[in-house]
Design an enzyme around this catalytic site. Structure first.
Site, PDB file in Angstrom:
ATOM      1  N   LYS A 114       0.816  -1.213   0.000  1.00 16.39           N
ATOM      2  CA  LYS A 114       0.000   0.000   0.000  1.00 16.39           C
ATOM      3  C   LYS A 114       0.850   1.264   0.000  1.00 16.39           C
ATOM      4  O   LYS A 114       0.508   2.250  -0.656  1.00 16.39           O
ATOM      5  CB  LYS A 114      -0.956  -0.007   1.198  1.00 16.39           C
ATOM      6  CG  LYS A 114      -2.047  -1.067   1.069  1.00 16.39           C
ATOM      7  CD  LYS A 114      -2.994  -1.072   2.259  1.00 16.39           C
ATOM      8  CE  LYS A 114      -4.049  -2.151   2.108  1.00 16.39           C
ATOM      9  NZ  LYS A 114      -4.969  -2.212   3.271  1.00 16.39           N
ATOM     10  N   LYS A 197     -10.460 -12.903  -8.510  1.00 23.29           N
ATOM     11  CA  LYS A 197     -11.263 -13.081  -7.305  1.00 23.29           C
ATOM     12  C   LYS A 197     -12.279 -11.951  -7.160  1.00 23.29           C
ATOM     13  O   LYS A 197     -11.973 -10.785  -7.432  1.00 23.29           O
ATOM     14  CB  LYS A 197     -10.308 -13.086  -6.104  1.00 23.29           C
ATOM     15  CG  LYS A 197     -10.919 -13.370  -4.767  1.00 23.29           C
ATOM     16  CD  LYS A 197      -9.805 -13.385  -3.715  1.00 23.29           C
ATOM     17  CE  LYS A 197     -10.364 -13.436  -2.311  1.00 23.29           C
ATOM     18  NZ  LYS A 197      -9.278 -13.375  -1.305  1.00 23.29           N
ATOM     19  N   LYS A 200     -14.176  -6.228  -3.260  1.00 20.10           N
ATOM     20  CA  LYS A 200     -14.792  -4.911  -3.113  1.00 20.10           C
ATOM     21  C   LYS A 200     -13.952  -3.826  -3.769  1.00 20.10           C
ATOM     22  O   LYS A 200     -14.429  -2.717  -3.997  1.00 20.10           O
ATOM     23  CB  LYS A 200     -15.008  -4.588  -1.630  1.00 20.10           C
ATOM     24  CG  LYS A 200     -13.726  -4.489  -0.825  1.00 20.10           C
ATOM     25  CD  LYS A 200     -14.010  -4.391   0.658  1.00 20.10           C
ATOM     26  CE  LYS A 200     -12.726  -4.429   1.469  1.00 20.10           C
ATOM     27  NZ  LYS A 200     -12.961  -4.521   2.909  1.00 20.10           N
TER      28      LYS A 200
END
Length: 332
Positions: A114, A197, A200
């Site tokens: 990240k 996959k 969200k």
């Protein structure tokens, strides 16, 4: 025989759980509460590692609680609470930060991934230290097992290392937790990109089946899902990933075997099959969504459930923190 204690948490970072969340984690949580001493929490403090709109965080925290209960997580069988309602999480989190090495924290895969995307100047310090808060979440309840996906194994290893380090320096304080790697079960992929996959964070939500979507929206998503060349309903993830994904969803929710599904739809086309899958998904999710909506309509009662869960959690958390402080030499 004393039943094993299990702890797990879920971040309130979306308006709805998706089918992959449900089958990969929540459904297994429901099963665990039948024969374990289970603590489940909504990790609203962890959600603060990214910039968050306060109204949205509150809404999503309550949505998460409602969906968990509607999915079968029973506050009478487990301890369900909000992380922020138990201040001992933060207190033990600081102890873990003081115990962990800078190098250990730097090696955490999620932080590296990240921070590389956003740049270190724009990365919150909380993202760097949150694995230590996660360790505190687990150790606070003396959990024997922690249900996680394979991608979280590194964080459980850090938790085990920190618990062992503390115990060796200051005396037996923490139960060393074991990772309870969730059964892979049905791997649900994106309806529009069946080789990826369901997530969200997908570029488009058109391929994601969300629990809180209406029946009409989910049926439309399934009927417009990407399929493959030909018209044969056959399970082949290499040659027919789209149809294979829909067959996996059908099997996971209906209980029918892949072989039985192939036999049932022999000589039928994609349109018939998509219609059948849409009906199965809609009818399976209908009572879950309806119950979640009902819970959200009485917010006072829902918050009361979370407060009661936090009271139960604090009994265990206070005991662990008191022992930790005593062993550290902090005057009480």
């Amino acid at each position: 025989m004393t039943c094993k204690r299990v702890l797990s948490g879920i971040q309130p970072t979306a308006d709805s759980f998706h089918l992959g969340n449900y089958l990969g984690a929540v459904k297994q949580w429901v099963q665990l509460q039948e024969d374990h001493d289970v603590f489940f929490f909504i990790a609203d403090l962890h959600a603060l590692t990214i910039e968050t709109d306060p109204a949205l965080l509150r809404k999503r925290s309550l949505l998460s609680a409602a969906q968990l209960i509607a999915s079968g997580v029973d506050p009478q069988k487990c301890t369900l609470f909000l992380q922020s309602h138990v201040s001992q999480h933060n207190q033990l989190g600081w102890i873990m930060e003081c115990l962990a090495g800078f190098g250990e924290a730097s090696r955490m895969t999620q932080f590296k991934d990240k921070s590389q995307k956003t740049g270190t100047d724009r990365t919150a310090v909380g993202l760097f230290t949150y694995p230590m808060l996660q360790a505190a979440d687990i150790l606070l309840y003396q959990a024997d097992r922690v249900p996680v996906g394979e991608d979280q194994r590194q964080h459980i290893e850090l938790t085990r290392d920190l618990a062992g380090r503390f115990n060796s320096r200051y005396g037996q304080t923490f139960q060393i937790p074991e990772p309870h790697i969730l059964k892979s079960g049905a791997k649900i992929n994106d309806l529009q990109d069946p080789t990826s996959k369901m997530s969200k964070s997908a570029a488009s939500m058109q391929g994601v089946i969300e629990i809180m979507d209406t029946a009409e929206i989910n049926a439309k998503k399934i009927k417009s899902s990407m399929t493959d060349a030909g018209r044969e309903i056959r399970f082949d993830q290499t040659e027919k990933p789209g149809i294979s994904n829909l067959m996996t969803i059908h099997s996971a929710l209906s209980g029918s075997s892949i072989a039985d599904i192939e036999k049932e739809f022999e000589n039928k086309g994609y349109g018939d099959f998509k219609g059948a899958v849409a009906e199965i998904v809609v009818e399976y999710l209908r009572p879950i969504r309806a119950k979640a909506v009902e819970l959200l309509e009485d917010e006072t009662a829902l918050v009361k459930i979370l407060h009661e869960g936090a009271e139960k959690a604090r009994v265990v958390a206070e005991k662990t923190l008191a022992l930790t402080y005593k062993n550290l030499g902090l005057v009480q």
